[in-house]
Enzyme design. Structure first.
Site, PDB file in Angstrom:
ATOM      1  CB  THR A   1      -0.850  -0.136   1.289  1.00  0.00           C
ATOM      2  OG1 THR A   1      -1.776   1.394   1.489  1.00  0.00           O
ATOM      3  CG2 THR A   1      -0.073  -0.100   2.351  1.00  0.00           C
TER       4      THR A   1
ATOM      5  CB  SER B   1      -4.686   2.046  10.053  1.00  0.00           C
ATOM      6  OG  SER B   1      -4.078   1.343   9.350  1.00  0.00           O
TER       7      SER B   1
ATOM      8  CE  LYS C   1      -1.484  -4.898   2.777  1.00  0.00           C
ATOM      9  NZ  LYS C   1      -1.685  -5.762   1.565  1.00  0.00           N
TER      10      LYS C   1
ATOM     11  CE1 TYR D   1      -4.302  -3.431   4.625  1.00  0.00           C
ATOM     12  CE2 TYR D   1      -4.363  -1.148   4.368  1.00  0.00           C
ATOM     13  CZ  TYR D   1      -3.860  -2.213   3.949  1.00  0.00           C
ATOM     14  OH  TYR D   1      -3.988  -2.234   2.426  1.00  0.00           O
ATOM     15  CG  HIS D   2      -2.555   1.440   6.491  1.00  0.00           C
ATOM     16  ND1 HIS D   2      -3.516   2.468   6.592  1.00  0.00           N
ATOM     17  CD2 HIS D   2      -2.494   1.940   5.376  1.00  0.00           C
ATOM     18  CE1 HIS D   2      -3.835   2.676   5.754  1.00  0.00           C
ATOM     19  NE2 HIS D   2      -3.292   2.464   4.357  1.00  0.00           N
TER      20      HIS D   2
HETATM   21  P1  NAD Z   1     -10.513  -8.250  -0.428  1.00  0.00           P
HETATM   22  O1  NAD Z   1     -10.996  -7.725   1.084  1.00  0.00           O
HETATM   23  O2  NAD Z   1     -11.845  -7.735  -1.300  1.00  0.00           O
HETATM   24  O3  NAD Z   1     -10.242  -9.129  -1.402  1.00  0.00           O
HETATM   25  C1  NAD Z   1      -8.638 -10.414   0.063  1.00  0.00           C
HETATM   26  C2  NAD Z   1      -9.641 -11.383  -0.677  1.00  0.00           C
HETATM   27  O4  NAD Z   1      -8.525 -11.714   0.489  1.00  0.00           O
HETATM   28  C3  NAD Z   1     -10.221 -11.377   0.362  1.00  0.00           C
HETATM   29  O5  NAD Z   1     -11.219 -12.631  -0.945  1.00  0.00           O
HETATM   30  C4  NAD Z   1     -10.390 -12.104   0.743  1.00  0.00           C
HETATM   31  O6  NAD Z   1     -11.365 -13.288   1.360  1.00  0.00           O
HETATM   32  C5  NAD Z   1      -9.333 -13.469   1.488  1.00  0.00           C
HETATM   33  N1  NAD Z   1      -8.175 -13.625   2.429  1.00  0.00           N
HETATM   34  C6  NAD Z   1      -7.691 -12.875   2.955  1.00  0.00           C
HETATM   35  N2  NAD Z   1      -7.680 -13.497   4.237  1.00  0.00           N
HETATM   36  C7  NAD Z   1      -6.906 -14.594   4.039  1.00  0.00           C
HETATM   37  C8  NAD Z   1      -6.698 -15.858   4.546  1.00  0.00           C
HETATM   38  N3  NAD Z   1      -5.660 -15.842   5.630  1.00  0.00           N
HETATM   39  N4  NAD Z   1      -6.280 -17.096   3.080  1.00  0.00           N
HETATM   40  C9  NAD Z   1      -6.878 -16.598   1.954  1.00  0.00           C
HETATM   41  N5  NAD Z   1      -7.470 -15.904   1.573  1.00  0.00           N
HETATM   42  C10 NAD Z   1      -8.134 -14.491   2.199  1.00  0.00           C
HETATM   43  O7  NAD Z   1      -9.886  -6.832  -0.021  1.00  0.00           O
HETATM   44  P2  NAD Z   1      -9.091  -6.088  -1.472  1.00  0.00           P
HETATM   45  O8  NAD Z   1      -9.054  -4.732  -1.827  1.00  0.00           O
HETATM   46  O9  NAD Z   1      -9.608  -7.025  -3.499  1.00  0.00           O
HETATM   47  O10 NAD Z   1      -7.230  -5.842  -1.481  1.00  0.00           O
HETATM   48  C11 NAD Z   1      -6.159  -7.011  -1.974  1.00  0.00           C
HETATM   49  C12 NAD Z   1      -5.554  -6.508  -1.751  1.00  0.00           C
HETATM   50  O11 NAD Z   1      -4.746  -5.480  -2.030  1.00  0.00           O
HETATM   51  C13 NAD Z   1      -4.628  -6.633  -0.051  1.00  0.00           C
HETATM   52  O12 NAD Z   1      -3.976  -6.914   0.628  1.00  0.00           O
HETATM   53  C14 NAD Z   1      -4.815  -4.973  -0.334  1.00  0.00           C
HETATM   54  O13 NAD Z   1      -4.113  -4.522   1.082  1.00  0.00           O
HETATM   55  C15 NAD Z   1      -4.768  -4.213  -0.998  1.00  0.00           C
HETATM   56  N6  NAD Z   1      -4.610  -2.617  -2.029  1.00  0.00           N
HETATM   57  C16 NAD Z   1      -6.216  -2.789  -2.084  1.00  0.00           C
HETATM   58  C17 NAD Z   1      -6.491  -1.469  -1.692  1.00  0.00           C
HETATM   59  C18 NAD Z   1      -8.126  -1.008  -2.375  1.00  0.00           C
HETATM   60  O14 NAD Z   1      -8.430   0.161  -2.304  1.00  0.00           O
HETATM   61  N7  NAD Z   1      -8.376  -2.091  -2.690  1.00  0.00           N
HETATM   62  C19 NAD Z   1      -5.198  -0.217  -2.619  1.00  0.00           C
HETATM   63  C20 NAD Z   1      -4.213  -0.505  -2.558  1.00  0.00           C
HETATM   64  C21 NAD Z   1      -3.881  -1.971  -1.322  1.00  0.00           C
HETATM   65  N1  USQ Z   2     -12.265   9.559   3.740  1.00  0.00           N
HETATM   66  C1  USQ Z   2     -13.324  10.131   4.241  1.00  0.00           C
HETATM   67  N2  USQ Z   2     -14.982  10.214   3.786  1.00  0.00           N
HETATM   68  C2  USQ Z   2     -14.937   8.914   3.773  1.00  0.00           C
HETATM   69  C3  USQ Z   2     -13.792   8.120   3.411  1.00  0.00           C
HETATM   70  C4  USQ Z   2     -12.962   8.460   3.845  1.00  0.00           C
HETATM   71  O1  USQ Z   2     -13.228  12.182   4.144  1.00  0.00           O
HETATM   72  O2  USQ Z   2     -15.992   8.562   4.207  1.00  0.00           O
HETATM   73  C5  USQ Z   2     -10.734  10.307   4.419  1.00  0.00           C
HETATM   74  C6  USQ Z   2     -10.175   9.201   5.301  1.00  0.00           C
HETATM   75  O3  USQ Z   2     -10.436   9.450   6.106  1.00  0.00           O
HETATM   76  C7  USQ Z   2      -8.795   8.646   4.047  1.00  0.00           C
HETATM   77  C8  USQ Z   2      -8.956   8.764   2.869  1.00  0.00           C
HETATM   78  O4  USQ Z   2     -10.501   9.420   2.822  1.00  0.00           O
HETATM   79  O5  USQ Z   2      -7.634  10.688   4.479  1.00  0.00           O
HETATM   80  C9  USQ Z   2      -8.928   7.485   2.052  1.00  0.00           C
HETATM   81  O6  USQ Z   2      -9.456   6.776   2.671  1.00  0.00           O
HETATM   82  P1  USQ Z   2     -10.033   5.452   2.335  1.00  0.00           P
HETATM   83  O7  USQ Z   2     -10.822   4.603   3.419  1.00  0.00           O
HETATM   84  O8  USQ Z   2     -10.451   6.190   1.238  1.00  0.00           O
HETATM   85  O9  USQ Z   2      -8.572   4.648   2.451  1.00  0.00           O
HETATM   86  P2  USQ Z   2      -7.213   3.817   3.251  1.00  0.00           P
HETATM   87  O10 USQ Z   2      -8.125   3.746   4.558  1.00  0.00           O
HETATM   88  O11 USQ Z   2      -6.467   4.488   2.651  1.00  0.00           O
HETATM   89  O12 USQ Z   2      -7.551   2.344   2.390  1.00  0.00           O
HETATM   90  C10 USQ Z   2      -7.478   2.217   0.900  1.00  0.00           C
HETATM   91  C11 USQ Z   2      -7.179   0.692   1.718  1.00  0.00           C
HETATM   92  C12 USQ Z   2      -6.018  -0.256   1.909  1.00  0.00           C
HETATM   93  C13 USQ Z   2      -5.461   0.520   1.193  1.00  0.00           C
HETATM   94  C14 USQ Z   2      -5.389   2.062   0.962  1.00  0.00           C
HETATM   95  C15 USQ Z   2      -4.007   2.375   0.422  1.00  0.00           C
HETATM   96  O13 USQ Z   2      -8.585   0.313   1.859  1.00  0.00           O
HETATM   97  O14 USQ Z   2      -6.673  -1.560   1.587  1.00  0.00           O
HETATM   98  O15 USQ Z   2      -3.858  -0.487   1.223  1.00  0.00           O
HETATM   99  O16 USQ Z   2      -6.505   2.843   0.771  1.00  0.00           O
HETATM  100  S1  USQ Z   2      -3.224   3.909   0.667  1.00  0.00           S
HETATM  101  O17 USQ Z   2      -4.262   5.067   0.827  1.00  0.00           O
HETATM  102  O18 USQ Z   2      -2.549   4.777  -0.584  1.00  0.00           O
HETATM  103  O19 USQ Z   2      -2.737   3.608   1.787  1.00  0.00           O
END
Ligand code: NAD
Ligand code: USQ
Length: 404
Positions: A145, A187, A193, A189-190
């Site tokens: 991320t 967070s 990573k 979560y972050h």
């Molecule tokens: P998602 O939650 O939709 O998909 C993740 C999938 O992994 C799910 O289907 C879940 O069931 C599976 N999973 C989780 N833990 C598991 C485990 N222990 N064993 C097997 N399967 C498991 O998430 P996404 O939005 O598709 O994100 C995918 C990846 O990309 C994540 O690692 C996330 O951190 C990264 N990412 C997502 C975004 C975003 O905006 N969605 C942005 C940046 C990075």
């Molecule tokens: N935000 C708002 N209003 C909303 C939702 C979010 O103002 O209704 C703000 C949040 O406070 C934050 C920003 O928008 O400042 C981004 O929030 P987000 O929920 O869109 O993104 P984030 O929590 O950072 O997480 C998402 C994905 C995560 C990925 C990350 C990429 O869920 O898996 O890793 O984006 S990044 O942000 O570049 O780290």
């Protein structure tokens, strides 16, 4: 190529699996379906009607003539089954999406904090150990991320792709070193990573594993050229306060006439990428792995940066939606600049999908089409970063009860 997609039932993993299959790769999905189970726990559902994984795969076979395999394994807890799968399948590339990915969910409670760390760190470490243990010659492409860098301290200097060159004064003169960019997670979560990064660094050095870590921005959009081919292939669309990400939430809110939920001033600047570009980046990454013995290859996977308030205004201009400033449930800077280098993907042929191309069709084709499925009570973000933080609850008490 034989490609194993970990987390291939998720928002990024499903369209990636279809895209790679369409491009002629032999794809197997591994997923424990935990994301679907979390929806049940949170009493929410994807705005788009996603069908069970078996039906998804049957639909793909009907539409494309191609088969995608599926194995239900928990990557974090079922090590032996993972190792057996690797030996049976001998993948050339493994794409690792399988982690708990929502920052608000990771901050929701002590339970979800522990779950996020346990799940994500163990999943990644099991994968690395299993590759070493089985001797399978697969390269790994992991979804990291942009948030590992944090927001703010590089000021007007663009964030580099993973590494920073530092100069240190020593008694023998100046020493120059390339180091992993300092981690600054916002967070739990972050934070997982950033822990993943260290695991990768060790296994690339010690065991010469070939690892690419993609530092991805916020993914927006829903459909790809493959998921539109049949409604049973539709991608998930999260809009709730924990899993919905900002741009998709605003699009959905605009479609149902809900004020756009800007947290605080909206001065937070973030990186974005369209889901169509995500799947293309994964293809580029599996085709261009590092060599054994090389350090982890980090690529920034994003195409644009935007301030949250600017996004809200843009969508408001297109749709007429109101913009609401809510108390920010997160602990994050009110304002930040964000410049990011993404030279590697551009040089390797990525042609970015811009906001102006896809925004309106997202509102009309997805958000408006499925708005009847929205549960209005799930929109406000309730997970707070620290106990006692102000929330939007007070403002919400003024809303009619069916909209809280
Ligand atoms: P998602 O939650 O939709 O998909 C993740 C999938 O992994 C799910 O289907 C879940 O069931 C599976 N999973 C989780 N833990 C598991 C485990 N222990 N064993 C097997 N399967 C498991 O998430 P996404 O939005 O598709 O994100 C995918 C990846 O990309 C994540 O690692 C996330 O951190 C990264 N990412 C997502 C975004 C975003 O905006 N969605 C942005 C940046 C990075
Ligand atoms: N935000 C708002 N209003 C909303 C939702 C979010 O103002 O209704 C703000 C949040 O406070 C934050 C920003 O928008 O400042 C981004 O929030 P987000 O929920 O869109 O993104 P984030 O929590 O950072 O997480 C998402 C994905 C995560 C990925 C990350 C990429 O869920 O898996 O890793 O984006 S990044 O942000 O570049 O780290």
């Amino acid at each position: 190529m034989r490609v194993l997609v970990l987390g291939g039932d998720g928002f990024c993993g499903w369209p990636t699996s279809l895209y790679l299959s369409d491009r002629g790769h032999d794809v197997t999905v591994l997923d424990n379906l935990s994301r679907r189970k979390i929806d049940i726990d949170l009493e929410v559902d994807s705005l788009t009607p996603i069908v069970p994984i078996g039906e998804r795969l049957r639909a793909w076979k009907e539409v494309s003539g191609r088969e995608i395999g599926f194995v239900g394994i928990d990557l974090a807890t079922e090590y032996d089954r993972l190792a057996s799968l690797l030996l049976d399948m001998r993948p050339d590339a493994i794409v690792h999406f399988a982690e708990q990915r929502a920052a608000p969910y990771s901050m929701r409670s002590e339970k979800t904090k522990r779950y996020t760390v346990d799940n994500n760190v163990r999943a990644t470490h099991n994968l690395l150990t299993a590759i070493v243990d089985t001797g399978v010659d697969a390269s790994i492409v992991h979804l990291g991320t942009m948030g590992v860098y944090g927001y703010g301290w590089s000021g007007s200097a663009p964030i580099p792709e993973g590494y920073l060159t530092v100069k240190v004064d020593t008694p023998d003169g100046e020493l120059e070193r390339e180091i992993l960019h300092p981690a600054n997670p916002g967070s739990v979560y972050h934070m997982t990573k950033t822990l993943d990064q260290l695991l990768f660094s060790f296994y690339a050095k010690n065991d010469k594993l070939r690892i690419t870590d993609l530092h991805q921005g916020i993914v927006w959009g829903t459909q790809t050229d493959q998921t539109v081919r049949d409604e049973r292939l539709i991608n998930r669309f999260d809009y709730d306060g924990d899993y919905g990400t900002v741009l998709n939430r605003f699009l959905m809110q605009a479609a149902i006439g809900h004020p756009l939920t800007v947290h605080g001033t909206g001065g937070q600047t973030r990186a974005f990428i369209h889901i169509k570009d995500t799947v293309r980046c994964i293809e580029i990454a599996i085709e261009n792995p590092p060599q054994p013995g090389e350090k982890v290859l980090v690529r920034n996977q994003m195409t644009e940066t935007h301030r949250v308030l600017d996004l809200a205004k843009l969508i408001s201009d297109i749709t007429g939606a109101d913009v609401a400033h809510l108390p920010n449930p997160r602990q994050e800077a009110d304002e930040n600049e964000l410049l990011v280098r993404n030279d590697q993907f551009l040089a390797l042929g990525l042609e970015p999908t811009t906001l102006s191309e896809g925004l309106l069709s997202e509102v009309t084709d997805i958000a408006a089409k499925y708005k009847h499925r929205a549960d209005l009570r799930k929109i406000i973000a309730r997970s707070v970063w620290r106990k006692g933080m102000e929330t939007a609850e007070d403002l919400m008490s003024e809303l009619p009860s069916d909209k809280r």
